[in-house]
Design a protein around this motif. Structure first.
Motif, short mmCIF file in Angstrom:
data_model
loop_
_atom_site.label_atom_id
_atom_site.label_comp_id
_atom_site.label_asym_id
_atom_site.label_seq_id
_atom_site.Cartn_x
_atom_site.Cartn_y
_atom_site.Cartn_z
N LEU A 1 14.91 6.50 -2.04
CA LEU A 1 14.93 7.94 -2.23
C LEU A 1 13.75 8.63 -1.57
O LEU A 1 13.89 9.70 -0.97
CB LEU A 1 14.97 8.28 -3.73
N ARG A 2 12.57 8.02 -1.70
CA ARG A 2 11.38 8.69 -1.19
C ARG A 2 10.22 7.70 -1.13
O ARG A 2 10.14 6.78 -1.92
CB ARG A 2 11.03 9.86 -2.11
N SER A 3 9.28 7.95 -0.22
CA SER A 3 8.04 7.17 -0.12
C SER A 3 6.87 8.05 -0.49
O SER A 3 6.85 9.25 -0.18
CB SER A 3 7.86 6.65 1.31
N PHE A 4 5.88 7.47 -1.12
CA PHE A 4 4.68 8.19 -1.55
C PHE A 4 3.45 7.40 -1.14
O PHE A 4 3.47 6.17 -1.15
CB PHE A 4 4.64 8.36 -3.08
N PRO A 5 2.35 8.10 -0.84
CA PRO A 5 1.10 7.36 -0.61
C PRO A 5 0.63 6.75 -1.92
O PRO A 5 0.95 7.24 -3.00
CB PRO A 5 0.13 8.43 -0.11
N GLY B 1 0.79 -1.23 0.00
CA GLY B 1 0.00 0.00 0.00
C GLY B 1 0.81 1.27 0.00
O GLY B 1 0.27 2.35 0.23
N GLU B 2 2.09 1.18 -0.26
CA GLU B 2 2.94 2.37 -0.30
C GLU B 2 3.82 2.30 -1.53
O GLU B 2 4.27 1.23 -1.93
CB GLU B 2 3.81 2.42 0.96
N ARG B 3 4.04 3.45 -2.15
CA ARG B 3 4.93 3.52 -3.30
C ARG B 3 6.27 4.06 -2.86
O ARG B 3 6.36 5.03 -2.12
CB ARG B 3 4.33 4.41 -4.38
N LEU B 4 7.32 3.39 -3.34
CA LEU B 4 8.68 3.77 -2.98
C LEU B 4 9.45 4.13 -4.25
O LEU B 4 9.37 3.41 -5.24
CB LEU B 4 9.41 2.61 -2.29
#
Length: 124
Positions: A92-96, A77-80
């Protein structure tokens, strides 16, 4: 005496002809068998992929060079956003998961990094 000799020649010609046909049919069988085996292997691999579905999905990949790329992956459930090189993988970063697209995510990162640089007194 000539008749048995002619019969022997006729039998030899028939056996040569039947041998040629056997070779031709064997060759056709082998040529048809190879694509059939490849199709079956591909089908079984697809079935295995469906049975062993992973919780990790690759959403998008952007190549940056010969051995470097950015990958947007989805995990639980999370985009990386990760950076991948031949020697390392960096988070680098996590996104909803509700984020729209890779391009919009990259624009958001750009805006935030330029905002961070301005607040630190750096100029781009």
């Amino acid at each position: 005496m000539a008749v048995p000799h002619l019969q022997a020649v006729g039998v030899q010609e028939m056996s040569v002809t039947s041998s040629i046909w056997k070779v031709v049919f064997s060759l056709i069988f082998v040529i048809a068998f190879i694509p059939a085996c490849l199709w079956l292997m591909k089908r079984f691999q697809f079935a295995q992929m469906k049975l062993g579905q992973s919780d990790i999905n690759i959403v998008n990949v952007q190549s940056l060079g010969a051995k470097e790329k950015l990958m947007l992956i989805e995990v639980e459930g999370e985009r990386l956003l990760i950076g991948v090189t031949s020697h390392s993988i960096s988070h680098l970063r996590s996104f909803p998961i509700k984020a729209n697209s890779f391009a919009s995510m990259m624009e958001q990162v750009d805006r935030e990094s330029s905002r961070d640089n301005k607040s630190n007194g750096d100029t781009v």
